[in-house]
Write a protein that holds these residues in place. Sequence first.
Motif, PDB file in Angstrom:
ATOM      1  N   ARG A  57       1.114  -1.281   0.128  1.00 15.49           N
ATOM      2  CA  ARG A  57       0.162  -0.022  -0.291  1.00 15.49           C
ATOM      3  C   ARG A  57       1.006   1.108   0.072  1.00 15.49           C
ATOM      4  O   ARG A  57       0.213   2.282  -0.731  1.00 15.49           O
ATOM      5  N   SER A  58       1.676   1.327   0.869  1.00 15.13           N
ATOM      6  CA  SER A  58       2.584   2.635   0.478  1.00 15.13           C
ATOM      7  C   SER A  58       3.180   2.535  -0.957  1.00 15.13           C
ATOM      8  O   SER A  58       3.801   3.473  -1.125  1.00 15.13           O
ATOM      9  N   VAL A  59       3.739   1.498  -1.557  1.00 12.82           N
ATOM     10  CA  VAL A  59       4.324   1.852  -2.769  1.00 12.82           C
ATOM     11  C   VAL A  59       3.165   2.283  -4.254  1.00 12.82           C
ATOM     12  O   VAL A  59       3.124   3.172  -4.851  1.00 12.82           O
ATOM     13  N   ILE A  60       2.093   2.005  -3.558  1.00 18.06           N
ATOM     14  CA  ILE A  60       0.230   2.188  -4.838  1.00 18.06           C
ATOM     15  C   ILE A  60       1.152   3.951  -4.219  1.00 18.06           C
ATOM     16  O   ILE A  60       0.411   4.502  -5.136  1.00 18.06           O
ATOM     17  N   ARG A  61       0.504   4.060  -3.293  1.00 20.23           N
ATOM     18  CA  ARG A  61       0.017   5.824  -2.639  1.00 20.23           C
ATOM     19  C   ARG A  61       1.578   6.316  -3.226  1.00 20.23           C
ATOM     20  O   ARG A  61       1.021   7.501  -4.399  1.00 20.23           O
TER      21      ARG A  61
ATOM     22  N   LYS B 248      -6.485  -0.404  -9.356  1.00 22.72           N
ATOM     23  CA  LYS B 248      -5.346   0.130  -7.873  1.00 22.72           C
ATOM     24  C   LYS B 248      -6.690  -0.706  -7.097  1.00 22.72           C
ATOM     25  O   LYS B 248      -5.435  -2.303  -6.070  1.00 22.72           O
ATOM     26  N   ALA B 249      -7.504  -1.209  -6.979  1.00 21.45           N
ATOM     27  CA  ALA B 249      -8.653  -2.410  -6.418  1.00 21.45           C
ATOM     28  C   ALA B 249      -8.653  -3.677  -7.104  1.00 21.45           C
ATOM     29  O   ALA B 249      -8.016  -4.163  -5.784  1.00 21.45           O
TER      30      ALA B 249
ATOM     31  N   TYR C 267       0.460   8.785 -15.899  1.00 20.19           N
ATOM     32  CA  TYR C 267      -0.537   7.730 -16.416  1.00 20.19           C
ATOM     33  C   TYR C 267      -1.923   7.073 -15.654  1.00 20.19           C
ATOM     34  O   TYR C 267      -2.466   6.349 -15.882  1.00 20.19           O
ATOM     35  N   THR C 268      -2.021   8.114 -14.675  1.00 16.70           N
ATOM     36  CA  THR C 268      -2.901   7.470 -13.547  1.00 16.70           C
ATOM     37  C   THR C 268      -4.847   8.119 -14.553  1.00 16.70           C
ATOM     38  O   THR C 268      -4.964   9.187 -13.392  1.00 16.70           O
TER      39      THR C 268
END
Length: 315
Positions: free
Chosen positions: A44-48, A64-65, A55-56
């Motif tokens: 989760r820390s990486v995903i933040r 992400k989900a 390109y989000t």
Amino acid sequence: MKKVLLGCLGTVLLLAAILVGLIAYFGPEYNVYLFPPNPQTYARSVIRKLDFGLYTSEDWERQKAAALEKLKGAKSYQDTYPILKELTQQAGGKHSYFYSPEENPEIGPESQNQPQTENQAGILYLKLPAFSGDLKAAGVYADKLAGALKKDDYQAVVLDLRDNTGGNMYPMLAGLSSLLPDEELFQFDYGNGSKTPVSRSEILSQSGLDSTEEEPKEVPIAILVNDQTGSSGEMAALAFKGLENVKIFGQPTAGYTSGNQVYSLYDGASLQLTTSRILDRTGKTYENEAILPDVETEQPLEKAQGWLKEQLNTK
């Protein structure tokens, strides 16, 4: 007296609890943990961090989900790597990478690369290889280029960026700073519309080197590129592209022209995330597209040497 002491102790404990809470909440953003994170917290820390990828798009929340659902079964950091690698590509495109500790480029063979310098009958030849080393090695890289350029025994320069696949652009540009004007070299253009200009003085500041050059050396400069010139190798070329005394020879470059943010992660892994496009000094936007040479040729060094001799003969 006891009530006062108890009151002070209570205040200290309250402040300590608040501090612990702050570290627990914000610490993972800076790789600070009270205890080793479990795989899900690590991921989760990486995903933040990936939320800042160029390109989000509107599909990012769904991506992400889906990744978080897969990550529920991870039992080690290693189990998260394949999922995080895929998500990194989705957030940052082809120029973004999630590196495991074993793949970390700062400890790879490129960390040993150093420039080659040679005076060829008054034409200073500088070969710039890819570089991804530590601060000490970066300083050596920059100093070797700067030392060769400080001499007065040359009238023209060849910058050979062929096969320079990238890494850290700062030692490259800091070492070449005496050839660059103290002006805006290019800009990082972020997805939110903000722009950050990059100048010679900013390059030197980032590199920890002294900025004492008042004017760039007025010599003709030929730059050599090929299809393996990528990332920071391309940025080094873009810093010169458009200057009157510069001409680029060779083949279209690899097309990794975008700005990356590098994050060091808890377990020694690293994240290289594309967060911006590039604007050159003419206002042209690059978004992972090739730099086209001024002279496309299979013999860039020979053509460059011929052009430089012409420039010197007309002075």
